[in-house]
Write a protein that holds these residues in place. Sequence first.
Motif, mmCIF file in Angstrom:
data_model
loop_
_atom_site.group_PDB
_atom_site.id
_atom_site.type_symbol
_atom_site.label_atom_id
_atom_site.label_comp_id
_atom_site.label_asym_id
_atom_site.label_seq_id
_atom_site.Cartn_x
_atom_site.Cartn_y
_atom_site.Cartn_z
ATOM 1 N N TRP A 51 41.070 -41.751 -21.248
ATOM 2 C CA TRP A 51 41.675 -40.756 -22.128
ATOM 3 C C TRP A 51 41.978 -39.480 -21.357
ATOM 4 C CZ3 TRP A 51 37.690 -40.685 -26.758
ATOM 5 C CH2 TRP A 51 37.831 -41.876 -27.505
ATOM 6 N N LEU A 52 43.007 -38.790 -21.814
ATOM 7 C CA LEU A 52 43.226 -37.390 -21.466
ATOM 8 C C LEU A 52 42.979 -36.582 -22.729
ATOM 9 C CD1 LEU A 52 44.128 -35.231 -19.410
ATOM 10 C CD2 LEU A 52 46.453 -35.526 -20.286
ATOM 11 N N LEU A 53 41.985 -35.694 -22.681
ATOM 12 C CA LEU A 53 41.630 -34.865 -23.825
ATOM 13 C C LEU A 53 42.394 -33.555 -23.766
ATOM 14 C CD1 LEU A 53 37.773 -35.367 -23.596
ATOM 15 C CD2 LEU A 53 39.320 -36.533 -25.192
ATOM 16 N N SER A 54 42.944 -33.147 -24.894
ATOM 17 C CA SER A 54 43.719 -31.908 -24.973
ATOM 18 C C SER A 54 43.227 -31.075 -26.153
ATOM 19 C CB SER A 54 45.206 -32.218 -25.154
ATOM 20 O OG SER A 54 45.954 -31.042 -25.383
ATOM 21 N N VAL A 55 42.888 -29.807 -25.894
ATOM 22 C CA VAL A 55 42.576 -28.868 -26.968
ATOM 23 C C VAL A 55 43.893 -28.340 -27.523
ATOM 24 C CG1 VAL A 55 41.458 -26.711 -27.582
ATOM 25 C CG2 VAL A 55 40.399 -28.217 -25.897
ATOM 26 N N GLN A 56 44.060 -28.455 -28.831
ATOM 27 C CA GLN A 56 45.309 -28.032 -29.473
ATOM 28 C C GLN A 56 44.995 -27.002 -30.554
ATOM 29 O OE1 GLN A 56 46.557 -31.954 -30.757
ATOM 30 N NE2 GLN A 56 47.917 -32.165 -29.008
ATOM 31 N N ASN A 57 45.682 -25.872 -30.482
ATOM 32 C CA ASN A 57 45.458 -24.789 -31.431
ATOM 33 C C ASN A 57 46.739 -24.425 -32.161
ATOM 34 O OD1 ASN A 57 42.625 -24.133 -30.920
ATOM 35 N ND2 ASN A 57 43.321 -23.442 -28.911
ATOM 36 N N LEU A 58 46.565 -23.705 -33.259
ATOM 37 C CA LEU A 58 47.692 -23.023 -33.878
ATOM 38 C C LEU A 58 48.078 -21.852 -32.978
ATOM 39 C CD1 LEU A 58 46.297 -22.954 -37.523
ATOM 40 C CD2 LEU A 58 47.943 -24.561 -36.572
ATOM 41 N N PRO A 59 49.325 -21.375 -33.031
ATOM 42 C CA PRO A 59 49.694 -20.217 -32.213
ATOM 43 C C PRO A 59 48.706 -19.069 -32.421
ATOM 44 C CG PRO A 59 51.638 -21.156 -33.213
ATOM 45 C CD PRO A 59 50.459 -21.875 -33.821
ATOM 46 N N TYR A 60 48.269 -18.455 -31.330
ATOM 47 C CA TYR A 60 47.194 -17.461 -31.374
ATOM 48 C C TYR A 60 47.632 -16.210 -30.629
ATOM 49 C CZ TYR A 60 42.397 -15.642 -30.818
ATOM 50 O OH TYR A 60 41.261 -14.863 -30.842
ATOM 51 N N ASP A 61 47.433 -15.046 -31.231
ATOM 52 C CA ASP A 61 47.874 -13.789 -30.625
ATOM 53 C C ASP A 61 46.744 -13.039 -29.917
ATOM 54 O OD1 ASP A 61 46.386 -12.905 -32.746
ATOM 55 O OD2 ASP A 61 47.997 -11.741 -33.693
ATOM 56 N N PHE A 62 45.646 -13.734 -29.624
ATOM 57 C CA PHE A 62 44.507 -13.154 -28.923
ATOM 58 C C PHE A 62 43.881 -11.996 -29.702
ATOM 59 C CE2 PHE A 62 46.956 -15.444 -25.844
ATOM 60 C CZ PHE A 62 45.984 -16.129 -25.124
ATOM 61 N N ASN A 63 43.973 -12.068 -30.998
ATOM 62 C CA ASN A 63 43.258 -11.165 -31.893
ATOM 63 C C ASN A 63 42.205 -11.996 -32.617
ATOM 64 O OD1 ASN A 63 42.337 -9.543 -33.991
ATOM 65 N ND2 ASN A 63 44.329 -8.589 -34.328
ATOM 66 N N PRO A 64 40.907 -11.779 -32.331
ATOM 67 C CA PRO A 64 39.868 -12.616 -32.941
ATOM 68 C C PRO A 64 39.916 -12.656 -34.468
ATOM 69 C CG PRO A 64 38.945 -11.319 -31.155
ATOM 70 C CD PRO A 64 40.338 -10.801 -31.371
ATOM 71 N N ALA A 65 40.442 -11.606 -35.081
ATOM 72 C CA ALA A 65 40.512 -11.588 -36.546
ATOM 73 C C ALA A 65 41.500 -12.618 -37.080
ATOM 74 C CB ALA A 65 40.894 -10.194 -37.035
ATOM 75 N N HIS A 66 42.381 -13.111 -36.224
ATOM 76 C CA HIS A 66 43.410 -14.057 -36.648
ATOM 77 C C HIS A 66 43.064 -15.501 -36.284
ATOM 78 C CE1 HIS A 66 46.423 -10.486 -36.259
ATOM 79 N NE2 HIS A 66 45.666 -10.387 -37.331
ATOM 80 N N ALA A 67 41.838 -15.745 -35.854
ATOM 81 C CA ALA A 67 41.461 -17.078 -35.378
ATOM 82 C C ALA A 67 41.531 -18.109 -36.488
ATOM 83 C CB ALA A 67 40.048 -17.039 -34.794
ATOM 84 N N GLN A 68 42.141 -19.256 -36.178
ATOM 85 C CA GLN A 68 42.199 -20.394 -37.085
ATOM 86 C C GLN A 68 41.766 -21.651 -36.334
ATOM 87 O OE1 GLN A 68 45.698 -20.491 -39.850
ATOM 88 N NE2 GLN A 68 46.522 -18.946 -38.460
ATOM 89 N N ALA A 69 41.231 -22.608 -37.082
ATOM 90 C CA ALA A 69 40.629 -23.790 -36.476
ATOM 91 C C ALA A 69 41.643 -24.620 -35.704
ATOM 92 C CB ALA A 69 39.971 -24.647 -37.549
ATOM 93 N N GLY A 70 41.250 -25.045 -34.505
ATOM 94 C CA GLY A 70 42.048 -25.941 -33.695
ATOM 95 C C GLY A 70 41.534 -27.368 -33.812
ATOM 96 N N ARG A 71 41.887 -28.191 -32.830
ATOM 97 C CA ARG A 71 41.451 -29.590 -32.819
ATOM 98 C C ARG A 71 41.443 -30.093 -31.382
ATOM 99 N NH1 ARG A 71 47.038 -32.102 -35.477
ATOM 100 N NH2 ARG A 71 48.267 -32.122 -33.540
ATOM 101 N N VAL A 72 40.866 -31.269 -31.194
ATOM 102 C CA VAL A 72 40.883 -31.961 -29.911
ATOM 103 C C VAL A 72 41.580 -33.295 -30.125
ATOM 104 C CG1 VAL A 72 39.495 -33.033 -28.097
ATOM 105 C CG2 VAL A 72 38.778 -30.849 -29.090
ATOM 106 N N THR A 73 42.519 -33.611 -29.233
ATOM 107 C CA THR A 73 43.257 -34.873 -29.309
ATOM 108 C C THR A 73 43.006 -35.678 -28.048
ATOM 109 O OG1 THR A 73 44.991 -33.956 -30.727
ATOM 110 C CG2 THR A 73 45.547 -35.922 -29.465
ATOM 111 N N ALA A 74 42.763 -36.976 -28.215
ATOM 112 C CA ALA A 74 42.608 -37.899 -27.093
ATOM 113 C C ALA A 74 43.884 -38.713 -26.944
ATOM 114 C CB ALA A 74 41.420 -38.817 -27.321
ATOM 115 N N PHE A 75 44.491 -38.672 -25.739
ATOM 116 C CA PHE A 75 45.678 -39.452 -25.422
ATOM 117 C C PHE A 75 45.300 -40.609 -24.503
ATOM 118 C CE2 PHE A 75 47.324 -35.197 -26.278
ATOM 119 C CZ PHE A 75 48.430 -35.450 -27.083
ATOM 120 N N ASP A 76 45.908 -41.755 -24.709
ATOM 121 C CA ASP A 76 45.740 -42.874 -23.801
ATOM 122 C C ASP A 76 46.457 -42.544 -22.487
ATOM 123 O OD1 ASP A 76 46.789 -45.551 -22.564
ATOM 124 O OD2 ASP A 76 45.153 -46.145 -23.889
ATOM 125 N N LEU A 77 45.726 -42.611 -21.368
ATOM 126 C CA LEU A 77 46.311 -42.237 -20.083
ATOM 127 C C LEU A 77 47.451 -43.154 -19.673
ATOM 128 C CD1 LEU A 77 43.419 -41.193 -17.664
ATOM 129 C CD2 LEU A 77 45.484 -39.890 -18.177
#
Length: 328
Positions: free
Chosen positions: A100-126
């Motif tokens: 697998w290749l693991l990728s952390v995937q987030n919603l667009p983030y403006d580097f303001n901690p107050a705007h943080a929203q949950a991301g996810r981890v996706t596993a891709f078949d290499l």
Amino acid sequence: MKQLKPWLAAVLAAPLMALTGCGGDDAQAAASLPPALDVGSGIPEDIEVDGTRAYVSSLSDGSILQLDLARGGAASAFAPAATDAYSAAWGLKLLRSRNWLLSVQNLPYDFNPAHAQAGRVTAFDLATGAVVKRWNLPAQAVGNSIDVDAQGRIYVGDIGPHPRILRIDPATDVLSTWATDARWPEGGFGIGGMVQGGGGIYAAHDNRLWFIGLAEDGSARAAVPVQVEGDPAIFADGMRWTNGGIDYAENDLFIAGAKGSVYRLEFTSPTTARRTLLAQGLFDPSGIATATLDGRRWLLVNESRLGYAVGTESGTPKLPYQVKALLR
């Protein structure tokens, strides 16, 4: 903190600038690298190397680019741009036992901690690039760095307002908070760089490096600050465990100019280290790695130029983004 600049919505679509191998794995390729590899118009975030292939995540559109190191970094698509809201790809890591290749995937983030929203981890078949699995992160968890241990368990550093290291067991799909600490201030940036090595996890938080040992039962031992000779301050983005030490990139995207550097930490014990400068004058470096080509060892660095995204830099970045290839 400033919002993302308007031009970013249009430009957010391309790979990072770096050829890197997470976990200290060297790339073996037939040809040497040019001093800079062009990787397009998107913001590069992380890079992972597997043999003669390198994978680069895009903070712009969630895609993953594949670079052929044997042909000087010729680029092709591995994973396409996101078709949903998770359009920002961050950390990358190989899980070799599952191909697998693991990728952390987030919603667009403006580097303001107050705007943080949950991301996810996706596993891709290499082999195929197909999505194998996905795991949703907890509320306000902005996944940043990612690594795996010898048992194949996945660790994710949360850069959101709750400093913590999350763990995913891919065999059971159980996601839990593996480590946190009362000394890690809430409400700002959480875990920056993070890497597995030395019998535990090293994590950067609040300008310090911490070591969290891995107990025999898999639980986290108490976090211990690492004492760095001369100056304990560590602001790490990309971190890689290489030959018993850590190479890490340091940037300051909130100060204008190309002020980023890459350092190496050599350990005299798990919690004491000596630091040396490897490279400087880099433009907001993020992911890093090493590669061995034609018997020569290279340091590969993504120049993310994130100062443009947060408004520190005026105008728009000069394209294309590049991976800097520096001889060690």
